[in-house]
Design an enzyme around this catalytic site. Structure first.
Site, short mmCIF file in Angstrom:
data_model
loop_
_atom_site.label_atom_id
_atom_site.label_comp_id
_atom_site.label_asym_id
_atom_site.label_seq_id
_atom_site.Cartn_x
_atom_site.Cartn_y
_atom_site.Cartn_z
CG HIS A 17 -26.63 -94.00 -50.52
ND1 HIS A 17 -27.36 -94.85 -51.32
CD2 HIS A 17 -26.32 -94.72 -49.41
CE1 HIS A 17 -27.48 -96.03 -50.73
NE2 HIS A 17 -26.87 -95.98 -49.57
CE LYS A 41 -23.41 -106.83 -47.89
NZ LYS A 41 -23.59 -105.46 -47.42
NE ARG A 90 -30.86 -96.45 -43.13
CZ ARG A 90 -30.88 -97.56 -43.84
NH1 ARG A 90 -31.46 -97.58 -45.01
NH2 ARG A 90 -30.34 -98.67 -43.38
CB SER A 128 -30.52 -99.85 -51.63
OG SER A 128 -29.60 -98.79 -51.57
O1 PNS Z 1 -24.29 -100.26 -48.00
P1 PNS Z 1 -23.95 -101.31 -46.99
O2 PNS Z 1 -24.27 -102.69 -47.53
O3 PNS Z 1 -24.57 -101.04 -45.65
O4 PNS Z 1 -22.34 -101.23 -46.80
C1 PNS Z 1 -21.67 -102.16 -46.00
C2 PNS Z 1 -20.14 -102.06 -46.21
C3 PNS Z 1 -19.78 -102.16 -47.68
C4 PNS Z 1 -19.66 -100.73 -45.68
C5 PNS Z 1 -19.47 -103.19 -45.39
O5 PNS Z 1 -20.13 -104.41 -45.66
C6 PNS Z 1 -17.99 -103.36 -45.68
O6 PNS Z 1 -17.19 -102.51 -45.38
N1 PNS Z 1 -17.63 -104.51 -46.28
C7 PNS Z 1 -16.27 -104.85 -46.62
C8 PNS Z 1 -15.72 -105.94 -45.70
C9 PNS Z 1 -15.27 -105.31 -44.39
O7 PNS Z 1 -14.28 -104.61 -44.35
N2 PNS Z 1 -16.06 -105.52 -43.29
C10 PNS Z 1 -15.88 -104.84 -42.03
C11 PNS Z 1 -15.00 -105.55 -41.07
S1 PNS Z 1 -15.52 -107.17 -40.69
#
Ligand code: PNS
Length: 168
Positions: A17, A41, A90, A128
């Site tokens: 990150h 989560k 990735r 993570s």
């Molecule tokens: O580190 P991650 O878990 O891969 O991040 C995922 C994240 C936080 C980017 C994604 O889950 C997110 O944006 N969640 C907020 C809800 C949202 O806007 N979802 C996308 C449209 S459905």
């Protein structure tokens, strides 16, 4: 002045990150690292802990700030006047979910562009979840997470029953 958002769960933040945060300066003048506060989560670290870990990791980085958000990312992006979302890729296995998320975000808020940065080679296999397993198993997280995060992971996860102890 172009503002970008780099969203994620950051449970916890890894060197992968941090590499993306540093490289995102190539596409944004100002970066907001947005930590998702999503109790569904079931993260290992609370939102306060994750925000603090990220803040420590980016301290001293110019034009990088850290905030938490709830709900839709596009609403947060609008709130902070950011049109660009940064995500790290990735491997091909990341692609499908990222592709869907990028198109959904664009549909929800036209004008939102997701910029994908390909992970640096040493971090392509890092996640993570993997780092949590590594620390739980008693191995070192050196070079994979910042030292303060490794310390906190050890406190939270290492019970002294890792493979090295149990085979003695
Ligand atoms: O580190 P991650 O878990 O891969 O991040 C995922 C994240 C936080 C980017 C994604 O889950 C997110 O944006 N969640 C907020 C809800 C949202 O806007 N979802 C996308 C449209 S459905």
């Amino acid at each position: 002045m172009r503002t970008a958002v780099y969203p994620g769960s950051f449970d916890p933040i890894t060197m992968g990150h941090i590499d993306i945060i540093m490289r995102s300066r190539a596409v944004a003048d100002r970066l907001i690292v947005a930590v998702l506060a999503n109790p569904q989560k079931k993260p290992l670290f609370s939102i306060e802990e994750r925000v603090l870990q990220v803040k420590k990791a980016v301290s001293g980085m110019k034009n990088v700030s850290v905030q938490h958000f709830e709900g839709l990312l596009v609403n947060f992006a609008r709130h902070v006047s950011a049109d660009v979302i940064i995500r790290g890729l990735r491997a091909m296995s990341d692609f499908e979910a990222e592709f869907q998320m990028s198109l959904l975000n664009k549909r929800l808020r036209p004008g939102t562009e997701t910029v994908f940065l390909i992970s640096a080679e040493p971090y392509t296999y890092l996640s993570s979840s993997a780092i949590k397993e590594i620390i739980r198993g008693g191995a070192s997280g050196k070079g994979l997470v910042p030292p303060h995060v490794e310390e906190e992971l050890k406190k939270r996860l290492y019970t002294g029953t890792g493979i090295f102890e149990s085979t003695r």
